[in-house]
Write a protein that holds these residues in place. Structure first.
Motif, PDB file in Angstrom:
ATOM      1  N   TRP A  77     -12.388   7.664 -27.596  1.00 46.56           N
ATOM      2  CA  TRP A  77     -11.580   7.212 -28.728  1.00 46.56           C
ATOM      3  C   TRP A  77     -11.482   5.685 -28.759  1.00 46.56           C
ATOM      4  N   MET A  78     -11.712   5.124 -29.934  1.00 49.24           N
ATOM      5  CA  MET A  78     -11.484   3.698 -30.166  1.00 49.24           C
ATOM      6  C   MET A  78     -10.600   3.544 -31.398  1.00 49.24           C
ATOM      7  N   TYR A  79      -9.740   2.524 -31.351  1.00 46.63           N
ATOM      8  CA  TYR A  79      -8.779   2.274 -32.415  1.00 46.63           C
ATOM      9  C   TYR A  79      -9.173   0.974 -33.119  1.00 46.63           C
ATOM     10  N   LEU A  80      -9.215   1.021 -34.445  1.00 44.49           N
ATOM     11  CA  LEU A  80      -9.610  -0.134 -35.241  1.00 44.49           C
ATOM     12  C   LEU A  80      -8.535  -0.427 -36.280  1.00 44.49           C
ATOM     13  N   SER A  85      -2.939 -12.339 -41.612  1.00 46.47           N
ATOM     14  CA  SER A  85      -3.099 -10.893 -41.465  1.00 46.47           C
ATOM     15  C   SER A  85      -2.851 -10.422 -40.041  1.00 46.47           C
ATOM     16  N   GLY A  86      -2.968 -11.322 -39.048  1.00 44.73           N
ATOM     17  CA  GLY A  86      -2.834 -10.881 -37.663  1.00 44.73           C
ATOM     18  C   GLY A  86      -3.927  -9.878 -37.343  1.00 44.73           C
ATOM     19  N   GLY A  87      -3.547  -8.764 -36.695  1.00 45.86           N
ATOM     20  CA  GLY A  87      -4.500  -7.676 -36.514  1.00 45.86           C
ATOM     21  C   GLY A  87      -4.973  -7.418 -35.109  1.00 45.86           C
ATOM     22  N   SER A  88      -4.390  -8.038 -34.102  1.00 42.39           N
ATOM     23  CA  SER A  88      -4.831  -7.837 -32.730  1.00 42.39           C
ATOM     24  C   SER A  88      -4.293  -6.519 -32.185  1.00 42.39           C
ATOM     25  N   LEU A  89      -5.122  -5.786 -31.436  1.00 40.55           N
ATOM     26  CA  LEU A  89      -4.748  -4.507 -30.826  1.00 40.55           C
ATOM     27  C   LEU A  89      -4.867  -4.603 -29.314  1.00 40.55           C
ATOM     28  N   LEU A 127     -24.590 -14.061 -23.050  1.00 41.04           N
ATOM     29  CA  LEU A 127     -25.025 -12.680 -23.205  1.00 41.04           C
ATOM     30  C   LEU A 127     -25.697 -12.465 -24.557  1.00 41.04           C
ATOM     31  N   VAL A 128     -25.068 -12.911 -25.636  1.00 43.09           N
ATOM     32  CA  VAL A 128     -25.658 -12.799 -26.968  1.00 43.09           C
ATOM     33  C   VAL A 128     -25.016 -13.857 -27.853  1.00 43.09           C
ATOM     34  N   GLU A 129     -25.802 -14.432 -28.771  1.00 42.63           N
ATOM     35  CA  GLU A 129     -25.303 -15.465 -29.669  1.00 42.63           C
ATOM     36  C   GLU A 129     -25.684 -15.132 -31.109  1.00 42.63           C
ATOM     37  N   GLN A 130     -25.398 -16.085 -32.010  1.00 43.65           N
ATOM     38  CA  GLN A 130     -25.676 -15.948 -33.443  1.00 43.65           C
ATOM     39  C   GLN A 130     -24.928 -14.752 -34.044  1.00 43.65           C
ATOM     40  N   LEU A 131     -23.653 -14.626 -33.699  1.00 42.60           N
ATOM     41  CA  LEU A 131     -22.832 -13.541 -34.214  1.00 42.60           C
ATOM     42  C   LEU A 131     -22.195 -13.947 -35.549  1.00 42.60           C
ATOM     43  N   ASP A 132     -21.737 -12.943 -36.291  1.00 46.30           N
ATOM     44  CA  ASP A 132     -21.171 -13.167 -37.617  1.00 46.30           C
ATOM     45  C   ASP A 132     -19.677 -12.885 -37.584  1.00 46.30           C
ATOM     46  N   GLU A 133     -18.888 -13.915 -37.319  1.00 46.87           N
ATOM     47  CA  GLU A 133     -17.429 -13.836 -37.251  1.00 46.87           C
ATOM     48  C   GLU A 133     -16.937 -12.768 -36.275  1.00 46.87           C
ATOM     49  N   PRO A 134     -17.235 -12.900 -35.006  1.00 50.43           N
ATOM     50  CA  PRO A 134     -16.703 -11.942 -34.015  1.00 50.43           C
ATOM     51  C   PRO A 134     -15.191 -12.082 -33.900  1.00 50.43           C
ATOM     52  N   MET A 135     -14.498 -10.960 -33.630  1.00 50.99           N
ATOM     53  CA  MET A 135     -13.035 -10.972 -33.638  1.00 50.99           C
ATOM     54  C   MET A 135     -12.412 -10.522 -32.316  1.00 50.99           C
ATOM     55  N   GLU A 136     -12.738  -9.311 -31.834  1.00 54.25           N
ATOM     56  CA  GLU A 136     -12.154  -8.823 -30.580  1.00 54.25           C
ATOM     57  C   GLU A 136     -13.213  -8.084 -29.773  1.00 54.25           C
ATOM     58  N   LEU A 137     -12.961  -7.970 -28.465  1.00 53.65           N
ATOM     59  CA  LEU A 137     -13.910  -7.318 -27.575  1.00 53.65           C
ATOM     60  C   LEU A 137     -13.196  -6.334 -26.657  1.00 53.65           C
ATOM     61  N   LEU A 167     -12.339  -6.440 -40.808  1.00 52.76           N
ATOM     62  CA  LEU A 167     -12.184  -5.709 -39.541  1.00 52.76           C
ATOM     63  C   LEU A 167     -11.606  -6.679 -38.529  1.00 52.76           C
ATOM     64  N   LEU A 168     -10.357  -6.453 -38.113  1.00 51.67           N
ATOM     65  CA  LEU A 168      -9.600  -7.471 -37.383  1.00 51.67           C
ATOM     66  C   LEU A 168      -9.319  -7.144 -35.925  1.00 51.67           C
ATOM     67  N   GLY A 169      -9.093  -5.860 -35.617  1.00 52.07           N
ATOM     68  CA  GLY A 169      -8.666  -5.537 -34.263  1.00 52.07           C
ATOM     69  C   GLY A 169      -9.339  -4.300 -33.721  1.00 52.07           C
ATOM     70  N   MET A 170      -9.475  -4.247 -32.381  1.00 47.46           N
ATOM     71  CA  MET A 170     -10.097  -3.109 -31.714  1.00 47.46           C
ATOM     72  C   MET A 170      -9.460  -2.919 -30.352  1.00 47.46           C
ATOM     73  N   ALA A 171      -9.250  -1.665 -29.971  1.00 49.77           N
ATOM     74  CA  ALA A 171      -8.797  -1.318 -28.621  1.00 49.77           C
ATOM     75  C   ALA A 171      -9.398   0.026 -28.252  1.00 49.77           C
ATOM     76  N   LEU A 172      -9.746   0.192 -26.991  1.00 53.76           N
ATOM     77  CA  LEU A 172     -10.257   1.465 -26.484  1.00 53.76           C
ATOM     78  C   LEU A 172      -9.131   2.253 -25.840  1.00 53.76           C
ATOM     79  N   ASP A 173      -9.142   3.543 -26.049  1.00 52.67           N
ATOM     80  CA  ASP A 173      -8.143   4.409 -25.444  1.00 52.67           C
ATOM     81  C   ASP A 173      -8.182   4.276 -23.925  1.00 52.67           C
ATOM     82  N   PRO A 174      -7.024   4.312 -23.249  1.00 47.44           N
ATOM     83  CA  PRO A 174      -7.032   4.238 -21.777  1.00 47.44           C
ATOM     84  C   PRO A 174      -7.920   5.297 -21.133  1.00 47.44           C
ATOM     85  N   LYS A 175      -8.147   6.431 -21.812  1.00 40.88           N
ATOM     86  CA  LYS A 175      -9.028   7.477 -21.298  1.00 40.88           C
ATOM     87  C   LYS A 175     -10.338   7.524 -22.084  1.00 40.88           C
TER      88      LYS A 175
END
Length: 906
Positions: free
Chosen positions: A115-118, A161-165, A48-58, A101-109
């Motif tokens: 709303w997104m949580y970082l 540091s962990g950091g997963s959401l 889909l896309v390459e040459q990213l700079d330290e991707p962490m979560e999707l 920037l370590l973690g990301m999650a989208l609100d169930p709604k």
């Protein structure tokens, strides 16, 4: 009667939908992959896309668009309809060590509230990490919409540091936190240093072992609309319990880097990055293990007192340097003066899956080497809409696990109660470059985020990918290549789809190229040519469609505006071989760059040219054998071995990463003793740290000592000549002595490189030319290619047996300049035949031919017949084929034997 049936149907379709389906349509037949693993070629990995700079979560959206974050603070959105990627948010972060920037999650709604949580490390002097909620609106993440939910004091000086959401099925938000503790100065065992002044960084009992510290735990909270949160029932410590934090769901973690939640059962899974001890120690504790953990309910998972399946550590007194007692899994007690929580901790829970650096006794299929365990999703087919790409029911209830270092993905099967049953590899024939997160989309396809080769860097192979499944008609596999991919404007580019194929062989494929986007410039040829007139960065797209209408696209980047430099190493004489009477090598470097000018005219300064000369005693055939099937490897044996291991994940040539650069190491050990060499080798095998600040060298027990010595020798040769005879920053012309070889003939390496200055806003481009000189006597077994010829080890002598007429072996890029004959060592064994030398292919130009040979031609007791094949002088380099002409078929035991070829200038 008709009315009665209609009434029954009407009732059943609401009350008993499955019964209604059976009543009207009959029983649904099972799919072919309901109960067995599909073949690998049923899955397609799409770029889909390459040459990213330290991707962490999707996070995957309903339309196939994907949010993903990069550690240095960017929030990006891949558009599932257009294929374009844009930056939709940016945070100012502290990006050092393992923070950012370590973690990301989208609100169930999210579809309703945006709303997104970082989870991130804010820039500034305050040592905190922060969980915040942001609002995404009008295709942008509003920086001003930040609502700070939780701030966690941390030590900004090391790691973990962990950091997963991740959201669970009840709207509970999970956040993983590392122990924030340096693994150094504890001999790679558990860091429980209680001495005064050591609490901030060296005692994990203050974090992972403390019920009052959020670090080293996995939190579970319930976000509220006003930006605060409540505590769900069932966390480890009920609200109001003295000396505890109610947010803690799981305590006792070292570095839970990636987590997932079973969307039906609510079980929590996480990958635990473990300690680095390579061996069990009788008075300290077990060697290091990485873990995949499962929490069906809240619990304490052992660190820093236990690891793996609750293997206990000893309480170690760092003052007396004595081990006092082993910890008790049933009643772990935290006596540390740095503990602010309760002393008696809950019973320790053992890991779900665990494995060390070397082969695991319990899970040998996970292999050996560097390790970095991560937990992926649990799949349920009925949670995703029906689509042609959805994974089949075979995957129902199975957990995906993966390893960032080993680049594998495994599928874990469990029983109804979530107990481990078995595991099996997933897409083992597909290349993954450090997978770092994965999630299923609404259509049941799997999205994978890959970090890429080098740590702390933007990588060409860091990207976002989508894996689709095909039960019937399989989509095409699309390969794309260009020549060139960089150059000045106007740039004429030859496009190739070679390697594109369809597993359904009867399919006819159609091709569509979009060169500059938006369908402005297109071609339907498989291998077109296109001229880019203007400078810029372009992403041409190739879409391939099979006759069923299934399309797959692939793209790559082309930079127009900066011509790559041309570097040439000119030498007097042959470019492939050296001889005993060849004492000196005269050379000259030529560099031409369209934008920068020429070296010869002084427009490019001599000091900008990097010229390296070295000698490797192992020999050319040893280097080729070490490289094996990985044809991209080249150069000294040590370098080849490093490229095949995990070295480049933590080190780079010039830039410090997780560990120091190879140049820094080479400078520090410019005059190394045998004792220091032994210590460096031991550090690589057994692990160590502390000499380069807060970074740890993980253990590599899977490597043999002789291999590690070769790796160390290469590293020490990077910037000096004292360790291995390598010379750097030589003049751009001169003469080099070929005096390093003795009876054992090694290989000489000469390499010239230049990094241009960039142009038209594009990054600089390197240019390079290499020369490898091997001894003129070449073993047949070192051939680059063989056909109907078997390599065999015969009492320490490596031979090649030709087993049929027209069998051949080939040597790539051989320079025949000045070569007038080739002397071969031949043993006809119990057959007969002759050998031919041909250029380019086995049917190419005939340039030499032996007479017919048989066993009767042997003289005396010598096994070998020396056969001279006179040659007419040739210019330039090409592929040389040695072709056998003899009986149509012979036994492998009686095959015509070839031992060596000597390329003679006389």
């Amino acid at each position: 009667m008709i009315n009665l049936i209609n009434n029954l149907i009407s009732i059943r379709q609401y009350l008993f939908p499955s019964l209604y389906f059976i009543f009207v349509f009959g029983c649904q037949s099972p799919g072919p992959y309901d109960h067995r693993m599909p073949e690998d070629n049923r899955f397609t990995k799409i770029t889909l896309v390459e040459q990213l700079d330290e991707p962490m979560e999707l996070e995957v959206l309903a339309d196939g668009s994907v949010f993903f974050i990069e550690r240095k603070g960017k929030v990006k959105l891949y558009n599932g309809e257009t294929g374009e990627t844009e930056v939709v948010g940016q945070l100012d972060v502290y990006p050092e060590h393992e923070d950012g920037l370590l973690g990301m999650a989208l609100d169930p709604k999210f579809d309703q509230n945006g709303w997104m949580y970082l989870y991130y490390s804010p820039a500034g002097s305050e040592s905190i990490n922060r969980l915040s909620r942001f609002t995404f609106d009008d295709r942008k993440m509003s920086r001003n919409s930040e609502v700070v939910m939780l701030e966690i004091p941390v030590f900004r000086g090391c790691c973990h540091s962990g950091g997963s959401l991740e959201f669970g099925p009840n709207g509970n938000l999970f956040l993983s936190l590392g122990d924030d503790t340096s693994p150094f100065e504890s001999d790679n065992y558990n860091p429980i240093d209680e001495r005064p002044g050591r609490a901030e960084a060296f005692d994990a009992q203050r974090s992972s072992g403390s019920s009052m510290d959020l670090r080293g735990g996995i939190l579970r909270i319930k976000p509220k609309p006003d930006g605060t949160y409540s505590i769900p029932k069932g966390n480890l410590f009920p609200e109001g319990t003295p000396a505890t934090r109610p947010e803690i769901y799981v305590l006792g973690n070292r570095n839970p880097f990636r987590i997932s939640v079973d969307p039906k059962k609510g079980y929590l899974y996480w990958g635990e990055v473990g300690p680095d001890a390579a061996e069990d120690h009788q008075e300290r504790g077990p060697k290091g293990y990485d873990e995949i953990n499962q929490a069906k309910e809240a619990g304490f998972y052992g660190w820093p007192y236990f690891v793996g399946d609750n293997k206990p550590y000893w309480y170690y007194d760092f003052v007396k340097e004595e081990s006092i007692f082993k910890y008790d899994t049933a009643l772990p007690v935290n006596h540390s003066p740095n503990n602010t929580g309760v002393k008696e901790l809950p019973p320790a829970q053992k890991a779900f899956i665990w494995y060390p650096y070397d082969e695991s006794e319990e899970f040998p299929q996970l292999g050996e080497g560097g390790r970095n365990a991560m937990a992926g999703p649990v799949f349920y087919s009925d949670l995703y809409r029906d689509s042609e790409v959805k994974f089949p029911k075979y995957f129902d209830g199975k957990l995906f696990i993966y390893d960032w270092m080993r680049n594998w993905i495994f599928l874990v099967t469990m029983d109804e109660d979530g107990n481990y049953q078995k595991m099996e590899p997933f897409m083992s024939n597909t290349k993954f470059d450090k997978p770092i997160d994965m999630q299923f989309g609404r259509d049941g396809s799997l999205y994978v985020l890959e970090y890429g080769t080098f740590w702390n860097a933007q990588n060409d192979d860091a990207g976002l990918y989508r894996i689709t499944f095909s039960e019937g008609n399989r989509p095409p596999v699309v390969n794309i290549a260009v020549n060139p991919n960089k150059g000045a404007a106007p740039l004429r580019v030859e496009f190739s789809s070679e390697g594109t194929m369809d597993h359904d062989e009867e399919d006819t494929l159609s091709y569509s190229w979009d060169f500059v986007g938006a369908g402005q410039e297109q071609s339907n040829e498989p291998n077109p040519t296109y001229v880019f007139e203007k400078p810029g960065i372009y992403r041409p797209v190739l879409t391939v469609t099979d006759q069923s209408g299934v399309s797959v696209r692939n793209s790559l980047e082309i930079q127009v505006g900066n011509e790559p430099p041309k570097v040439q190493l000119e030498v007097e004489g042959n470019r492939s071989f050296y001889w005993d009477d060849l004492k000196n090598l005269k050379y000259r470097v030529k560099v031409t760059d369209r934008e920068d000018g020429r070296l010869e005219t002084g427009e490019i300064a001599e000091e900008e040219i990097q010229l390296t000369f070295s000698y490797l005693a192992q020999g050319f055939d040893k280097i080729q054998a070490t490289a094996g099937h990985q044809q991209t490897h080249s150069g000294p044996v040590g370098k080849v071995l490093m490229e095949g291991s995990d070295c480049y994940a933590c080190h780079a040539l010039q830039k410090a990463s997780v560990g120091p650069s190879f140049e820094e190491i080479s400078h520090r050990y410019s005059a190394i003793s045998d004792q220091e060499l032994d210590r460096l080798v031991g550090t690589i095998i057994h692990g160590g740290g502390g000499e380069w600040g807060d970074r740890l060298m993980p253990a590599h027990p899977q490597l043999e000592e002789k291999e590690v010595i070769q790796m160390v020798e290469y590293i020490l040769s990077v910037n000096q000549g004292s360790a291995t005879g390598e010379l750097h920053n030589l003049p751009v012309s001169g003469s080099l002595s070929l005096d390093k070889h003795g009876p054992e003939k090694g290989t000489y390496f000469l390499s010239a490189s230049y990094l241009d200055k960039g142009a038209e806003g594009l990054d600089p481009i390197p240019g390079r030319d290499d020369l490898q000189l091997r001894y003129a006597k070449v073993l047949a077994a070192s051939a680059d290619l063989t056909h109907d010829a078997a390599k065999a080890n015969n009492k320490g002598s490596y031979l090649v047996k030709f087993t049929s007429d027209s069998a051949f072996l080939a040597f790539k890029s051989i320079d025949l300049r000045g070569i007038y004959k080739v002397v071969m060592e031949v043993d006809p064994a119990n057959t007969s035949g002759k050998l031919e030398l041909r250029l380019g292919s086995e049917e190419g130009e005939l340039i030499g031919e032996s007479p017919e040979l048989s066993k009767a031609d042997k003289k005396g007791e010598s096994r070998w017949i020396e056969v001279e094949l006179p040659l007419s002088p040739k210019q330039g380099q090409g592929d040389l084929f040695v072709v056998y002409r003899g009986p149509e078929k012979t036994s492998i035991w009686n095959g015509f034997l070839l031992n060596s070829l000597y390329f003679n200038q006389e």
